[in-house]
Motif scaffolding. Structure first.
Motif, PDB file in Angstrom:
ATOM      1  N   HIS A   1       0.947  -1.061  -0.223  1.00  0.00           N
ATOM      2  CA  HIS A   1       0.623  -0.500   0.089  1.00  0.00           C
ATOM      3  C   HIS A   1       0.718   1.085  -0.268  1.00  0.00           C
ATOM      4  CE1 HIS A   1      -4.479  -1.515   0.596  1.00  0.00           C
ATOM      5  NE2 HIS A   1      -3.504  -2.014   1.382  1.00  0.00           N
ATOM      6  N   SER A   2       0.883   2.229  -0.650  1.00  0.00           N
ATOM      7  CA  SER A   2       0.984   3.560  -0.740  1.00  0.00           C
ATOM      8  C   SER A   2       1.232   4.153   0.086  1.00  0.00           C
ATOM      9  CB  SER A   2       0.533   4.429  -2.034  1.00  0.00           C
ATOM     10  OG  SER A   2      -0.894   4.663  -1.732  1.00  0.00           O
TER      11      SER A   2
ATOM     12  N   LEU B   1      -1.263  -4.285  19.809  1.00  0.00           N
ATOM     13  CA  LEU B   1      -2.313  -4.934  19.815  1.00  0.00           C
ATOM     14  C   LEU B   1      -3.514  -4.533  18.666  1.00  0.00           C
ATOM     15  CD1 LEU B   1      -2.684  -3.648  23.612  1.00  0.00           C
ATOM     16  CD2 LEU B   1      -2.720  -5.821  22.641  1.00  0.00           C
ATOM     17  N   ASN B   2      -3.446  -3.930  17.580  1.00  0.00           N
ATOM     18  CA  ASN B   2      -3.371  -3.991  16.556  1.00  0.00           C
ATOM     19  C   ASN B   2      -2.580  -3.281  15.011  1.00  0.00           C
ATOM     20  OD1 ASN B   2      -6.160  -3.480  14.907  1.00  0.00           O
ATOM     21  ND2 ASN B   2      -5.966  -1.635  15.212  1.00  0.00           N
ATOM     22  N   ALA B   3      -2.532  -4.506  14.884  1.00  0.00           N
ATOM     23  CA  ALA B   3      -2.087  -4.455  13.400  1.00  0.00           C
ATOM     24  C   ALA B   3      -2.765  -5.245  12.076  1.00  0.00           C
ATOM     25  CB  ALA B   3      -0.552  -4.894  13.274  1.00  0.00           C
ATOM     26  N   PRO B   4      -3.543  -4.730  12.060  1.00  0.00           N
ATOM     27  CA  PRO B   4      -5.042  -5.074  10.928  1.00  0.00           C
ATOM     28  C   PRO B   4      -3.810  -4.390   9.160  1.00  0.00           C
ATOM     29  CG  PRO B   4      -6.065  -4.227  11.736  1.00  0.00           C
ATOM     30  CD  PRO B   4      -4.676  -4.065  12.159  1.00  0.00           C
ATOM     31  N   SER B   5      -4.642  -4.687   8.107  1.00  0.00           N
ATOM     32  CA  SER B   5      -3.555  -3.924   6.784  1.00  0.00           C
ATOM     33  C   SER B   5      -3.541  -2.427   7.085  1.00  0.00           C
ATOM     34  CB  SER B   5      -5.073  -4.272   5.905  1.00  0.00           C
ATOM     35  OG  SER B   5      -4.235  -3.690   4.553  1.00  0.00           O
ATOM     36  N   PRO B   6      -2.598  -1.321   6.535  1.00  0.00           N
ATOM     37  CA  PRO B   6      -1.738  -1.986   5.760  1.00  0.00           C
ATOM     38  C   PRO B   6      -0.676  -2.573   6.234  1.00  0.00           C
ATOM     39  CG  PRO B   6      -1.198   0.379   6.271  1.00  0.00           C
ATOM     40  CD  PRO B   6      -2.330  -0.615   6.985  1.00  0.00           C
ATOM     41  N   ALA B   7      -0.473  -3.591   8.039  1.00  0.00           N
ATOM     42  CA  ALA B   7       0.825  -3.801   8.654  1.00  0.00           C
ATOM     43  C   ALA B   7       1.602  -4.797   7.695  1.00  0.00           C
ATOM     44  CB  ALA B   7       0.324  -4.478   9.643  1.00  0.00           C
TER      45      ALA B   7
END
Length: 402
Positions: free
Chosen positions: A57-58, A374-380
């Protein structure tokens, strides 16, 4: 005074791309630091990392100044360089974000401004210019983002693990943690092993809140799993690259989009529906204990009351292929129902606060002898190298305080 025999300096729970990036960053920043990684699956990147669409992701979507914005922009460049250095399949393809309704035009313009604030070059396109990039795509206007790319994140995660020099124990699920601020942590696995370390790093993704609670913390948010279902486009020639709708800024989901992966297949999706298990990759996967624990969190019901209309639309696209096709046709009118075949699904580990708000940024918190992601969804995945360095900085600071 009793002498504690440590198995390592830092113990990382979770062998996805964030956990392995943290291990890599720790050993790069402090050579000689002994790092152990515990992963319950038989190999790396078996959940969020291995079930996403492979997009680098940019950073255009994220609030200026936020961790997501800063780490995605930085991470996109670093990820491309990492892939090139280690021979991992990747490509910088660019993408289109397409407005198909007049009501979306102000949001598209806002994305242009946000992208520029985040230091991202964007090109604004009129309806006739869209065909320069995607001949089959239709819209009122679009923006072209050149820095978006694709890669094999599973291969990236595996290479990070190898390059870290960490001891990685697969098939080791954490069942109990004894944390003592004056000594460190002792972790019991389901194999009966006890692993002792001075500092614990929690990168457990779908189970990160449970791991935090095992250490005695009480996180301000809980993980609520959302399943994202995909189709494969059987006429991949309809799309050259990556095509996205204009997202709703109230949600961290990007809407049904089309992405040509590194394998050449075009993936269509995902939607976002509540999962009935943390690893609920299909409607038939139900784990009552996990479902009840999710339902017991007050934020789930408050979120549902606030966003039921959005949720109803997502559920409709889950159970009705026709509704899913209609969503795709807004951008790609030539697509037919028979052009889409069911593909795999992913589950997003989304943190939800007690008041029902969806946590919209990466969330990293510290406790005695512990660092919790504790929160690392996309763009992780895109941002994993900068996230890993930040986690490493905090873990090494905790190690230095011993």
């Amino acid at each position: 005074m009793q002498v504690v025999a440590y198995d390592g300096d830092v113990l990382v729970v979770g062998g996805g791309i964030v956990g392995l990036s943290a291990a890599y960053a720790i050993t790069r920043a402090a050579p000689g630091t002994r790092v152990t990684v515990l992963e319950k699956e038989p190999g790396p990147a078996r959940h969020q990392t291995g079930h996403n669409s492979g997009v680098i992701h940019s950073g255009i979507y994220y609030r200026p100044g936020s961790l997501k914005a800063r780490y995605a922009v930085r991470g996109a460049a670093e990820m491309t360089k990492f892939c090139a250095e280690y021979g991992i399949p990747h490509a910088v393809t660019g993408k289109l974000i397409v407005a198909t309704d007049r009501a979306e035009l102000p949001r598209l313009h806002a994305l242009v401004q946000r992208g520029r604030e985040n230091g991202i070059a964007v090109r604004e396109l009129g309806a006739s210019q869209i065909a320069e990039y995607e001949p089959q795509v239709r819209g009122l206007a679009a923006i072209q983002v050149a820095t978006t790319g694709i890669c094999d994140f599973t291969a990236v995660a595996a290479r990070l693990g190898e390059a870290s020099g960490a001891e990685i124990r697969y098939g080791a699920r954490v069942v109990r943690i004894d944390r003592r601020p004056e000594r460190g942590v002792a972790v019991l696995t389901d194999r009966g092993d006890v692993v002792r370390a001075r500092v614990l790093v929690n990168c457990a993704g779908l189970y990160c809140d449970e791991i935090a609670r095992m250490t005695g913390e009480e996180p301000e948010a809980r993980i609520v799993p959302f399943r994202g279902e995909y189709y494969t486009l059987t006429r991949p020639g309809l799309v050259r690259g990556l095509v996205y709708p204009v997202p709703d800024p109230a949600f961290p989901f990007l809407g049904v989009h089309l992405t040509r992966g590194i394998d050449g297949d075009v993936h269509v999706g995902p939607n976002a529906v509540p999962a009935l298990a943390r690893e609920g990759y299909g409607w038939g996967v139900v784990r009552p204990r996990e479902a009840l624990a999710t339902a017991a969190w007050p934020g789930v019901w408050r979120m549902g009351r606030q966003h039921w209309r959005y949720g109803a639309g997502e559920l409709r696209r889950s159970v009705s292929k026709g509704a899913f096709v209609d969503a795709v046709r807004r951008m790609l009118p030539a697509v037919e129902a028979e052009d889409l075949t069911r593909a795999g699904a992913g589950v997003r580990a989304q943190a939800v606060l007690r008041d029902g708000a969806l946590v919209d940024d990466f969330l990293i918190q510290e406790g005695p002898r512990a660092v919790h992601v504790l929160n690392a969804p996309s763009p992780a995945a895109t941002a994993s190298l900068p996230i890993g360095r930040e986690v490493a900085r905090r873990a090494l600071a905790a190690l230095g305080d011993r």
